[in-house]
Scaffold this active site. Structure first.
Site, PDB file in Angstrom:
ATOM      1  N   ASP A   1     117.588 -90.502 -13.188  1.00 36.39           N
ATOM      2  CA  ASP A   1     117.922 -89.500 -14.211  1.00 36.39           C
ATOM      3  C   ASP A   1     119.241 -88.795 -13.908  1.00 36.39           C
ATOM      4  OD1 ASP A   1     115.537 -90.113 -15.419  1.00 36.39           O
ATOM      5  OD2 ASP A   1     114.544 -88.217 -14.935  1.00 36.39           O
TER       6      ASP A   1
ATOM      7  N   HIS B   1     120.311 -83.321 -10.759  1.00 37.29           N
ATOM      8  CA  HIS B   1     119.081 -83.329 -11.564  1.00 37.29           C
ATOM      9  C   HIS B   1     117.937 -82.768 -10.727  1.00 37.29           C
ATOM     10  CE1 HIS B   1     116.130 -84.718 -14.485  1.00 37.29           C
ATOM     11  NE2 HIS B   1     115.516 -85.416 -13.548  1.00 37.29           N
TER      12      HIS B   1
ATOM     13  N   HIS C   1     113.863 -90.271  -7.409  1.00 46.19           N
ATOM     14  CA  HIS C   1     113.552 -88.847  -7.215  1.00 46.19           C
ATOM     15  C   HIS C   1     112.080 -88.616  -7.473  1.00 46.19           C
ATOM     16  CE1 HIS C   1     114.288 -89.007 -11.538  1.00 46.19           C
ATOM     17  NE2 HIS C   1     113.869 -87.757 -11.699  1.00 46.19           N
TER      18      HIS C   1
ATOM     19  N   ASP D   1     107.287 -88.747 -13.869  1.00 43.21           N
ATOM     20  CA  ASP D   1     107.528 -89.955 -14.659  1.00 43.21           C
ATOM     21  C   ASP D   1     108.408 -90.960 -13.914  1.00 43.21           C
ATOM     22  OD1 ASP D   1     109.689 -88.204 -14.928  1.00 43.21           O
ATOM     23  OD2 ASP D   1     110.267 -89.023 -16.880  1.00 43.21           O
ATOM     24  N   HIS D   2     108.518 -90.786 -12.599  1.00 44.31           N
ATOM     25  CA  HIS D   2     109.224 -91.752 -11.743  1.00 44.31           C
ATOM     26  C   HIS D   2     108.362 -92.205 -10.560  1.00 44.31           C
ATOM     27  CE1 HIS D   2     113.236 -91.229 -13.702  1.00 44.31           C
ATOM     28  NE2 HIS D   2     112.573 -90.199 -14.153  1.00 44.31           N
TER      29      HIS D   2
ATOM     30  N   HIS E   1     115.784 -93.771 -18.816  1.00 38.15           N
ATOM     31  CA  HIS E   1     115.292 -93.338 -20.135  1.00 38.15           C
ATOM     32  C   HIS E   1     116.126 -93.938 -21.263  1.00 38.15           C
ATOM     33  CE1 HIS E   1     112.381 -90.223 -18.900  1.00 38.15           C
ATOM     34  NE2 HIS E   1     113.206 -89.983 -17.892  1.00 38.15           N
TER      35      HIS E   1
ATOM     36  N   HIS F   1     110.201 -86.779  -9.648  1.00 40.09           N
ATOM     37  CA  HIS F   1     109.527 -86.385 -10.891  1.00 40.09           C
ATOM     38  C   HIS F   1     108.376 -87.330 -11.237  1.00 40.09           C
ATOM     39  CE1 HIS F   1     113.096 -83.766 -12.440  1.00 40.09           C
ATOM     40  NE2 HIS F   1     112.282 -83.102 -11.654  1.00 40.09           N
TER      41      HIS F   1
HETATM   42 ZN   LIG Z   1     113.707 -86.622 -13.576  1.00 39.16          ZN
END
Ligand SMILES: [Zn+2]
Length: 257
Positions: free
Chosen positions: A134, A115, A57, A61-62, A172, A59
């Site tokens: 996530d 998410h 996805h 941090d991805h 995570h 985001h």
């Molecule tokens: Zn995420």
């Protein structure tokens, strides 16, 4: 048959980036590079040439390492078609049910909105490896930033239908906090109590609790168990449908400290 060698790279506060190396062809994918440098260093150290990035996805941090890794390696970047405008450097768009080839290894794309509205998971059936970003966490699930319980519950059910020996490579290390919360929902779940102790011992030694096995998630993760009477009763909704129970468990987790 196992074709992939999988390396877990902890980065930032609690993110895991994965490298999946297919031995025969040498193809190597990075799953959800939050950052570039530690990933490039890990690949270099193993003499792996990064050929793909697989994003679950959009985001930061991805996808934060996408462009720098692409610049350094010329790799392809795979992501969900409708999200193409928010996945940096994307070269290959995929949809639900598509196959992604990594050398001789093949992943199935599973659309799991909730998410985010464009979240996907990569399922390498032969290797029993699930990269779920996530959406599903060890003993938890992702927050509903862009989706509804009506979307997330079926997404989790799709993942739950995979085999028990699937390894859950989530993005995570949230397991200890998730275990504390899960214990407030299913106080009499012996498998959960046992797993919580194991998780605590691992974290005390600063060791990862990820990947987990999908079978243990099915037995202990309250978000996968919203259709269990024990969970429905625990949140005071004994006669509600699983979506309503799931929504209530998620709401409680959002407010849990
Ligand atoms: Zn995420």
């Amino acid at each position: 048959m196992s074709r992939l060698e999988i390396l877990q790279v902890p980065v930032l506060q609690d993110n895991y980036v994965y490298l999946a190396h297919e031995r025969d062809s040498g193809a190597t994918a990075v799953i959800d590079p939050a950052v570039a440098d530690p990933v490039l260093a890990a690949a270099r150290q193993r003499h792996w040439r990064i050929t793909h990035i697989l994003n679950t996805h959009n985001h930061g941090d991805h996808v934060g390492g996408n462009l720098a890794i692409q610049e350094a390696t010329g790799c392809r970047i795979v992501g969900f078609g409708p999200d193409r405008a928010r996945i940096p450097g994307i070269t290959d768009t995929v949809e639900d049910g598509d196959r992604v080839e990594l050398g001789k290894a093949v992943a199935e794309v599973i659309f799991v909105p909730g998410h985010t509205r464009g979240h996907i998971a990569y399922w390498f059936a032969e290797d029993r490896a699930l990269f779920c970003g996530d959406t599903l966490f060890a003993l938890g699930c992702g927050r509903l930033f862009e989706g509804t319980p009506q979307q997330m519950w079926p997404s989790l059910q799709r993942l739950r239908r995979l085999p028990d020996d699937a390894r859950v490579y989530c993005a995570h290390e949230y397991t200890l906090a998730n275990a504390r919360f899960a214990r407030t929902i299913e106080q009499d779940n012996a498998a959960l109590a046992e797993r919580s102790r194991r998780v605590q011992a691992l974290r005390e030694q600063d060791r990862p609790t990820v990947p987990s096995l999908l079978g243990e998630e099915k037995a202990t993760n309250p978000f996968l168990r919203a259709d269990q009477a024990t969970v429905a009763r625990a949140v005071g909704l004994p006669d509600a449908d699983p979506v309503a129970v799931f929504a209530e468990v998620r709401r409680r987790k959002d407010n849990f400290r």
